[in-house]
Design an enzyme around this catalytic site. Structure first.
Site, PDB file in Angstrom:
ATOM      1  N   HIS A  64       0.877  -1.179   0.000  1.00 51.61           N
ATOM      2  CA  HIS A  64       0.000   0.000   0.000  1.00 51.61           C
ATOM      3  C   HIS A  64       0.913   1.227   0.000  1.00 51.61           C
ATOM      4  CE1 HIS A  64      -3.685  -2.278   1.299  1.00 51.61           C
ATOM      5  NE2 HIS A  64      -2.795  -3.041   1.895  1.00 51.61           N
ATOM      6  N   HIS A 235      -3.383 -12.322   2.807  1.00 47.49           N
ATOM      7  CA  HIS A 235      -2.938 -12.367   4.211  1.00 47.49           C
ATOM      8  C   HIS A 235      -3.773 -13.273   5.125  1.00 47.49           C
ATOM      9  CE1 HIS A 235      -5.930  -9.242   4.082  1.00 47.49           C
ATOM     10  NE2 HIS A 235      -5.113  -8.244   3.886  1.00 47.49           N
ATOM     11  N   ASP A 306       2.158  -6.838   2.582  1.00 46.93           N
ATOM     12  CA  ASP A 306       1.069  -5.969   3.038  1.00 46.93           C
ATOM     13  C   ASP A 306       1.644  -4.679   3.616  1.00 46.93           C
ATOM     14  OD1 ASP A 306      -1.467  -5.050   3.485  1.00 46.93           O
ATOM     15  OD2 ASP A 306      -1.879  -6.326   5.215  1.00 46.93           O
TER      16      ASP A 306
HETATM   17  O1  DOR Z   1      -3.743  -3.629   8.341  1.00 48.72           O
HETATM   18  C1  DOR Z   1      -4.071  -3.309   7.203  1.00 48.72           C
HETATM   19  N1  DOR Z   1      -3.709  -2.110   6.695  1.00 48.72           N
HETATM   20  N2  DOR Z   1      -4.805  -4.150   6.461  1.00 48.72           N
HETATM   21  C2  DOR Z   1      -5.351  -3.761   5.303  1.00 48.72           C
HETATM   22  O2  DOR Z   1      -6.031  -4.545   4.694  1.00 48.72           O
HETATM   23  C3  DOR Z   1      -5.145  -2.395   4.784  1.00 48.72           C
HETATM   24  C4  DOR Z   1      -3.893  -1.833   5.307  1.00 48.72           C
HETATM   25  C5  DOR Z   1      -3.752  -0.357   5.043  1.00 48.72           C
HETATM   26  O3  DOR Z   1      -3.957   0.072   3.906  1.00 48.72           O
HETATM   27  O4  DOR Z   1      -3.403   0.384   5.966  1.00 48.72           O
END
Ligand code: DOR
Length: 443
Positions: A64, A235, A306
């Site tokens: 991300h 995940h 992730d």
């Molecule tokens: O912990 C997470 N953070 N899980 C997710 O699915 C999204 C991610 C985020 O974009 O911060």
């Protein structure tokens, strides 16, 4: 041989489809041109990889990078720099941006802005919503797109498809593998009071409990079966889902994260507080053990970091206001190599999870193996190097890692992208040369 190459990697132990082979590798025009003893062949650049392992370039299939809209936490430049520094050659970036990447305009603008700023190669996801359902088949085929992402439970941002009717419509559109965040939204809502009443992050796996994940994954498998759609469960976090997935159809694939394989409750919350908070949550050691079993019996298809950077000040907000997510793109390789050295998985399995696995699942063209004609992407590692992961090493704009202070054995020494050295001995080299990943049309 009197050939000349743009790059020769000499005397490394290459992890190839036929095993670990001590060999030279020659790259020309960005692609692997020769594997074998290259004798006195000339190379514009020559890397001496004696004593090192040469892996196919690591592909992180879940990051991300926060651009557009969250550039204070990360952007495509800083995120891909962190990737290159960590030995990662290519990333799949998630669409929970602001604006959301759910239409052609937002998707194209993201690529326009990315041009010239990517340190590694990339592909972008498009997000599914109730509103764009009829466009998904077209969106998933846009150049540089790795597929459609569905959030069945809410996490960071407001992408969500939580009802079976819309999910069925999404799965009926298009044909490529759909990647899914599988937590049951209705149960998350019902149980949110647990997080609020506890006011402590140790309640995170109780709020977002095993049943939230199991219920959602059961629904997803049923819907995927009905739609005859390839689905990727992101995940994975529970032993119970892994048991269900052992009877999976061959259209279903599964991702694990280094965090779920490395950290465990309750220690993670005692030590890291909300810095150890992510969705789905880090759970207790029983689940971690089940994940390792699944890594070693082949159930897990790939690893994704992730990478979900949040600022320190945001993480310091009282739970449950603290956002979920941890950075991870830069630490994926060293943390997993440490697991290799601890004999929790083999180096070949690591390569399967980070190169050949992603290529097979998503139909990535030209990447995922060391073979003639493939991209000259390499993650060159020293399996014997002992280093300590520290916050000061982290290039992500968030500036922290859940592994601060962790001693590891195994470290990325050089990252090579299509024949160009982009990282060497801890420093970025040259200018950003990252490009759009290509996908096979039949996928
Ligand atoms: O912990 C997470 N953070 N899980 C997710 O699915 C999204 C991610 C985020 O974009 O911060």
């Amino acid at each position: 041989m009197s050939d000349s190459f743009d790059l020769i990697i000499r005397r490394g132990k290459a992890v190839t489809p036929v095993g670990v082979v001590k060999t030279d590798i020659g790259v020309r025009g960005g692609r692997i041109a020769a594997i074998g003893d290259l004798g006195s062949a000339a190379g514009e650049n020559v890397l001496d990889a004696k004593g090192l392992h040469v892996l196919p370039g690591v592909i992180d299939t879940q990051v991300h990078f926060r651009e557009p809209g969250g550039e204070a936490k990360e952007d495509l430049g800083t995120g891909t720099a962190a990737a290159a520094l960590g030995g990662v050659c290519a990333v799949f970036d998630m669409p929970n941006n602001n604006p959301l990447i759910t239409d052609t305009d937002a998707y194209s603008a993201k690529w326009r802005n990315a041009r010239g700023r990517l340190w590694c190669d990339a592909a972008f996801y498009v997000g599914a919503t109730a509103a764009n359902v009829n466009e998904l088949a077209e969106l998933e085929r846009l150049p540089g797109c790795c597929g459609v992402k569905i959030f069945m439970g809410s996490s960071t941002g407001n992408l969500l498809v939580d009802d079976d009717a819309t999910l069925a419509q999404v799965l009926a559109q298009g044909a490529r593998r759909c990647s899914v965040h599988s937590e049951d939204e209705a149960r998350l809502k019902e149980r949110f009071h647990i997080a609020e009443e506890a006011g402590d992050v140790s309640a995170h796996p109780e709020w977002r409990d095993v049943e939230c994940a199991v219920k959602s994954t059961r629904r997803l498998l049923k819907l995927a079966h009905a739609a005859r759609r390839r689905v990727h469960v992101l995940h994975i976090s529970t032993a119970e889902e892994l048991d269900i997935l052992r009877g999976r159809e061959d259209t279903i694939s599964v991702e694990a994260t280094p965090q779920h394989l490395t950290l465990a409750a309750p220690e993670v919350y005692e030590k890291l507080g909300a810095f150890g908070q992510m969705n789905p949550p880090i759970r207790d050691a029983r689940h971690r053990k089940a994940l390792w079993k699944a890594v070693n019996d082949g159930l897990i298809d790939c690893l994704g970091s992730d990478h979900a950077p949040h600022l320190i000040a945001e993480k310091e907000a009282p739970y449950p206001k603290s956002p979920s997510g941890m950075p991870g793109v830069q630490t994926l390789v060293p943390v997993m190599l440490d697991h290799v050295n601890a004999e929790r998985l083999s180096l070949e399995r690591f390569v399967d999870l980070t190169a050949s696995g992603p290529a097979r699942l998503f139909g990535i063209a030209g990447k995922g193996r060391i073979a003639p004609g493939y991209d000259g992407d390499f993650t060159i590692v020293d399996l014997k190097a002992k280093r300590t992961i520290t916050n000061s090493w982290i290039a992500s704009r968030c500036g922290w890692t859940p592994y601060d202070g962790m001693k590891v054995k195994g470290w990325p020494i050089t990252t090579v992208l299509r024949g160009q050295i982009i990282m060497h001995e801890g420093g970025l080299v040259g200018e950003p040369q990252g490009d759009m990943m290509r996908f096979l049309e039949t996928y």
